[in-house]
Scaffold this active site. Structure first.
Site, PDB file in Angstrom:
ATOM      1  N   LYS A  33       0.840  -1.204   0.000  1.00 54.84           N
ATOM      2  CA  LYS A  33       0.000   0.000   0.000  1.00 54.84           C
ATOM      3  C   LYS A  33       0.874   1.253   0.000  1.00 54.84           C
ATOM      4  CE  LYS A  33      -2.174  -1.119   3.770  1.00 54.84           C
ATOM      5  NZ  LYS A  33      -1.502  -2.414   3.974  1.00 54.84           N
ATOM      6  N   THR A  34       1.851   1.270   0.884  1.00 54.67           N
ATOM      7  CA  THR A  34       2.715   2.440   0.960  1.00 54.67           C
ATOM      8  C   THR A  34       3.532   2.575  -0.324  1.00 54.67           C
ATOM      9  OG1 THR A  34       2.788   2.230   3.348  1.00 54.67           O
ATOM     10  CG2 THR A  34       4.466   3.605   2.346  1.00 54.67           C
ATOM     11  N   ASP A 220      -2.011   7.792   3.664  1.00 49.40           N
ATOM     12  CA  ASP A 220      -1.564   6.464   4.121  1.00 49.40           C
ATOM     13  C   ASP A 220      -2.240   6.139   5.460  1.00 49.40           C
ATOM     14  OD1 ASP A 220      -0.212   4.077   4.100  1.00 49.40           O
ATOM     15  OD2 ASP A 220       1.782   4.933   4.387  1.00 49.40           O
ATOM     16  N   GLU A 221      -2.303   4.873   5.818  1.00 46.89           N
ATOM     17  CA  GLU A 221      -2.857   4.425   7.107  1.00 46.89           C
ATOM     18  C   GLU A 221      -4.245   5.029   7.335  1.00 46.89           C
ATOM     19  OE1 GLU A 221      -1.303   2.204   8.897  1.00 46.89           O
ATOM     20  OE2 GLU A 221       0.811   2.335   8.333  1.00 46.89           O
ATOM     21  N   GLN A 251      -5.664  -3.324  10.713  1.00 45.33           N
ATOM     22  CA  GLN A 251      -4.577  -2.656  11.416  1.00 45.33           C
ATOM     23  C   GLN A 251      -5.038  -1.379  12.101  1.00 45.33           C
ATOM     24  OE1 GLN A 251      -0.546  -2.761   9.579  1.00 45.33           O
ATOM     25  NE2 GLN A 251      -1.648  -3.448   7.773  1.00 45.33           N
ATOM     26  N   ARG A 599       5.022  -7.309  10.930  1.00 45.81           N
ATOM     27  CA  ARG A 599       6.200  -6.476  10.700  1.00 45.81           C
ATOM     28  C   ARG A 599       7.380  -7.328  10.249  1.00 45.81           C
ATOM     29  NH1 ARG A 599       4.003  -2.902   9.156  1.00 45.81           N
ATOM     30  NH2 ARG A 599       2.215  -4.247   9.436  1.00 45.81           N
TER      31      ARG A 599
HETATM   32  P1  ATP Z   1       1.603  -2.099   5.971  1.00 47.93           P
HETATM   33  O1  ATP Z   1       0.172  -2.539   5.954  1.00 47.93           O
HETATM   34  O2  ATP Z   1       2.374  -2.835   6.979  1.00 47.93           O
HETATM   35  O3  ATP Z   1       1.755  -0.618   6.031  1.00 47.93           O
HETATM   36  P2  ATP Z   1       2.040  -1.946   3.144  1.00 47.93           P
HETATM   37  O4  ATP Z   1       0.849  -2.523   2.505  1.00 47.93           O
HETATM   38  O5  ATP Z   1       2.144  -0.476   3.181  1.00 47.93           O
HETATM   39  O6  ATP Z   1       2.228  -2.592   4.572  1.00 47.93           O
HETATM   40  P3  ATP Z   1       4.630  -1.806   1.925  1.00 47.93           P
HETATM   41  O7  ATP Z   1       5.389  -1.372   3.110  1.00 47.93           O
HETATM   42  O8  ATP Z   1       4.356  -0.813   0.864  1.00 47.93           O
HETATM   43  O9  ATP Z   1       3.290  -2.550   2.363  1.00 47.93           O
HETATM   44  O10 ATP Z   1       5.340  -3.033   1.221  1.00 47.93           O
HETATM   45  C1  ATP Z   1       5.798  -4.155   1.973  1.00 47.93           C
HETATM   46  C2  ATP Z   1       7.106  -4.658   1.377  1.00 47.93           C
HETATM   47  O11 ATP Z   1       6.887  -5.291   0.127  1.00 47.93           O
HETATM   48  C3  ATP Z   1       8.095  -3.554   1.144  1.00 47.93           C
HETATM   49  O12 ATP Z   1       9.388  -4.028   1.438  1.00 47.93           O
HETATM   50  C4  ATP Z   1       7.943  -3.283  -0.328  1.00 47.93           C
HETATM   51  O13 ATP Z   1       9.108  -2.718  -0.871  1.00 47.93           O
HETATM   52  C5  ATP Z   1       7.666  -4.662  -0.881  1.00 47.93           C
HETATM   53  N1  ATP Z   1       6.856  -4.666  -2.109  1.00 47.93           N
HETATM   54  C6  ATP Z   1       5.695  -4.047  -2.314  1.00 47.93           C
HETATM   55  N2  ATP Z   1       5.218  -4.289  -3.555  1.00 47.93           N
HETATM   56  C7  ATP Z   1       6.110  -5.102  -4.170  1.00 47.93           C
HETATM   57  C8  ATP Z   1       6.195  -5.697  -5.468  1.00 47.93           C
HETATM   58  N3  ATP Z   1       5.261  -5.515  -6.388  1.00 47.93           N
HETATM   59  N4  ATP Z   1       7.269  -6.466  -5.725  1.00 47.93           N
HETATM   60  C9  ATP Z   1       8.210  -6.658  -4.799  1.00 47.93           C
HETATM   61  N5  ATP Z   1       8.195  -6.127  -3.577  1.00 47.93           N
HETATM   62  C10 ATP Z   1       7.162  -5.344  -3.249  1.00 47.93           C
HETATM   63 MG    MG Z   2       2.265   0.893   4.785  1.00 48.66          MG
END
Ligand code: ATP
Ligand code: MG
Length: 725
Positions: A33-34, A220-221, A251, A599
């Protein structure tokens, strides 16, 4: 040019490329997402849809804002400047400063902290001759805060939601408080958003200005926004409708601060036709970690429902480990040893994090890390012995142990408040100089005479008498009982109990933890010396440090290895949450557990202790229900050798079917617990100290050693800090 898009999967790419119109990305932890938000930011710029200053991006913490700025800079290959990127509060404050005169402030208005707010509220109440003991400013502040979170200015508070506050109405007091803030050219924290929202709502000119400016909004969040934040976003996005929010209902962990998960439903209603994107591949964690986290959160009811599967190609991996320890000392020792093993194997310390439920839990880990010289950093808080309430309590102990410690005496003479202001303190200093005695002694002399009057004299007499009592207690009952007595009688605990602020309960827990810490030492002096050694430990030189923080502070972050200690009923789920909020709070605790496990990229290590000390007494604890809720196929159980050997302890329920108690391969993890120092080090022994290096013991006295170090010279250290070389 569109390189960055190839680093996304199909669904992520859709979310990034759907630049125009409302978009809601609803997806589980680690699904990117981030990454979507950051890439979207870059995409908007690189496809020349907007300039950097035309994007409003909201993050949940300043740390996240920094990271987002770095990620965007990296994608753009140049420093990202002049951005509207930050937390809700930071962004709202920036707006308010620009249009300060329209909210009856000047652009230099000040932002009050909790203490200032309370003082101001108290003044408002006293001006109305209210009994602030029965109807506390703290309680009123909570009510006002909740109104502010719900975007209600005094006039907007519905009559039927008003509360009697003594003879007054809470709503009227709120109005009076806002008047005072205006007169003082100040805002409290809650005002930042409330006033920024109100400004946009009332002033079409300002709103039009921001509509022209912000062509794109990124959030975000999103699951942790409260109502006023939501309204503010809705107004800003009204014109362009280019708003993209990303979040995960599983979350949502800030409802205690007014966050409303319903904002997700509101979004769909307020922005009809919004594109809803679901991301289902988790790129962060190995398959077993993901399965364990998913199995746990499945115990919550009323979820919006999502699918989540491992997106990593290398997503095999080890099960989540669950360990039972005898007590928190053994737990912290095991965690530290495991971190060292990982470091030896070539892992970075900064890829390890210890995530705790409550601040007081950091102490055991900090002491262990310091003892073995493992650099660590605390995020979102101070190190245990640096926290204000701990420093206060230690200052009392220092005065007890060393009556000539002027600094300590000065710190506590009027903490808690006992009417001893600057004048009284000056009188004590003058007397100390004139008589050539320490401050505490000068204070005692002044107290016996008629130099001070009224409240100040009574306050000082009382304090001096109490110190005399505590000295007797110390001789008769020992240091541990003395500290618990002192915490009560000095009014320190009461001072925090009266504060109904969110952090007050945590501070009381910290003070209780201090009593536990003291119980590890035979003498007060030994403890105080330990504290100075610990405080002296500056490991700032090294940048590679283990992270230590609360689960709340870990939201959005990721680490290779995550330790999740203290999974016991009453600690996690937290007792207060259970007492105050029932089933709803339990679900929030479970979401917090879900945040914790997710995490981890490679390793998640959960542990609980069979015993915990409450003040000086031991109590056996029950493993957290969350452990029992983890799907059995994805966890590996283990336990410490000392725990297994101890016949008095029957295996905790969750381990009833656990077969190999010593499931781990690496023995370091299972090192039997070693008390402070079983093997006495004697004169002539060669030893190693993590900070000072090799040396020879030249004198051994109880638990203190004089050591001649090869490079650091002669030092006195506690024996638990050294190893036989
Ligand atoms: P959270 O809910 O914990 O905030 P999130 O959904 O924001 O998580 P991110 O932090 O954006 O997730 O991504 C999680 C990990 O996966 C990061 O290390 C990111 O770089 C990696 N990632 C995200 N998308 C891809 C992708 N398409 N290919 C490879 N790695 C990815
Ligand atoms: Mg995130």
């Amino acid at each position: 040019m569109t390189d960055y898009l190839t680093r996304l999967n199909q669904a992520q790419r859709e979310a990034v490329e759907a630049t125009d119109g409302p978009v809601l990305v609803l997806a589980g932890a680690g699904t990117g997402k981030t990454r979507v938000l950051t890439t979207r930011f870059a995409h908007i710029l690189l496809s020349r849809r907007a300039f950097p200053s035309q994007i409003l991006a909201v993050t949940f913490t300043n740390k996240a804002a920094r990271e987002m700025r770095e990620r965007v800079s990296a994608l753009l290959d140049q420093p990202a400047e002049g951005l509207w990127l930050g937390t809700f509060h930071a962004l709202a404050a920036r707006m308010l400063r620009r249009y300060a005169e329209r909210v009856d402030r000047t652009s230099s208005f000040s932002i009050l902290d909790t203490d200032d707010q309370l003082r101001l509220l108290k003044q408002v109440m006293e001006a109305r001759r209210m009994d602030t003991k029965r109807f506390t400013p703290q309680g009123l502040m909570g009510t006002i805060q909740r109104w502010k979170d719900r975007a209600l200015l005094p006039d907007a508070v519905p009559r039927d939601q008003d509360i009697d506050w003594g003879a007054e109405s809470a709503r009227d007091l709120y109005a009076a408080y806002q008047d005072r803030l205006r007169a003082l050219n100040a805002c409290d924290f809650g005002d930042l958003l409330l006033l920024a929202y109100d400004l946009l709502r009332r002033d079409p000119e300002v709103l039009a200005d921001y509509h022209r400016r912000f062509r794109y909004i990124l959030v975000d969040e999103y699951q942790d926004t409260n109502l006023v934040q939501y309204y503010w976003l809705r107004l800003l996005a009204q014109h362009s409708r280019n708003i993209c929010c990303v979040g995960d209902d599983d979350q949502s962990i800030y409802s205690w601060r007014g966050a409303e998960i319903e904002n997700i439903l509101r979004f769909e209603a307020d922005f009809p036709g919004a594109k809803i994107v679901r991301l289902e591949a988790n790129y962060r964690s190995t398959a077993p970690i993901l399965a364990a986290a998913s199995g746990l959160i499945a115990h919550n009811e009323g979820r919006l429902g999502k699918t989540l599967h491992a997106g990593r190609t290398d997503a095999t991996g080890e099960n989540v480990e669950v360990f039972a320890f005898w007590d928190s000392d053994e737990e912290s020792r095991a965690v530290a040893t495991r971190v060292e093993t990982l470091r030896r194997e070539g892992h970075k310390l900064a890829e390890c994090a210890v995530l705790v439920r409550a601040g007081f839990q950091t102490r055991a880990f900090e002491e262990r890390f310091i003892a073995i010289g493992l650099p660590y950093r605390i995020i979102g808080g101070l190190r245990f012995y640096e926290r204000a309430e701990i420093r206060d309590a230690i200052a009392y102990l220092r005065v007890l142990a060393q009556p000539a410690d002027d600094l300590a005496f000065e710190r506590i003479v009027n903490t808690p408040k006992r009417g001893l202001g600057d004048t009284a303190l000056r009188a004590m200093h003058e007397r100390a100089r004139a008589d050539g005695v320490p401050l505490a002694e000068a204070a005692a002399r002044i107290a016996a005479e008629a130099t001070l009057r009224g409240k100040a004299r009574d306050g000082l007499r009382d304090l001096i008498a109490k110190f005399a009592d505590w000295r007797t207690t110390l001789k008769r009952d020992g240091h541990v009982i003395t500290l618990s007595t002192l915490l009560d009688e000095s009014g320190i605990i009461a001072m925090w109990q009266e504060q109904k602020t969110p952090d007050a309960a945590g501070r009381i827990e910290n003070l209780k933890e201090l009593v536990r810490a003291l119980a590890d030492f035979d003498t007060l002096e030994g403890f105080l010396e330990h504290v100075s050694l610990v405080m002296d430990n500056d490991n700032e030189v090294d940048d590679d440090k283990v992270f230590l923080m609360t689960l709340h502070a870990a939201k959005g972050l990721e680490f290779d290895t995550v330790f999740l200690p203290g999974w016991e009923e009453g600690v996690f789920p937290n007792q207060r949450a259970l007492d105050e909020g029932g089933a709803k709070s339990l679900e929030e605790e479970r979401r917090l557990a879900y945040v914790g496990i997710t995490r981890a990229k490679q390793r998640a290590i959960i542990s609980h202790c069979a015993n915990r000390r409450i003040y000086a007494n031991w109590q056996s604890s029950v493993p957290s229900r969350f452990i029992g809720e983890l799907p059995a196929d994805f966890i590996t159980l283990g336990g410490s050798a000392s725990l297994a050997r101890d016949q008095r302890l029957s295996a905790p329920p969750v381990f009833a079917t656990a077969t190999p108690l010593l499931a781990r391969r690496d023995d370091a993890w299972n090192t039997p617990s070693r008390p402070a120092r079983a093997d006495k080090l004697t004169e002539g022994t060669r030893v190693f100290h993590q900070k000072f290096g090799y040396g020879i013991v030249i004198d051994a006295d109880d638990d203190r050693l004089d050591i001649r170090f090869e490079t650091a010279g002669e030092k006195r250290v506690l024996d638990r800090f050294v190893e036989r070389a």
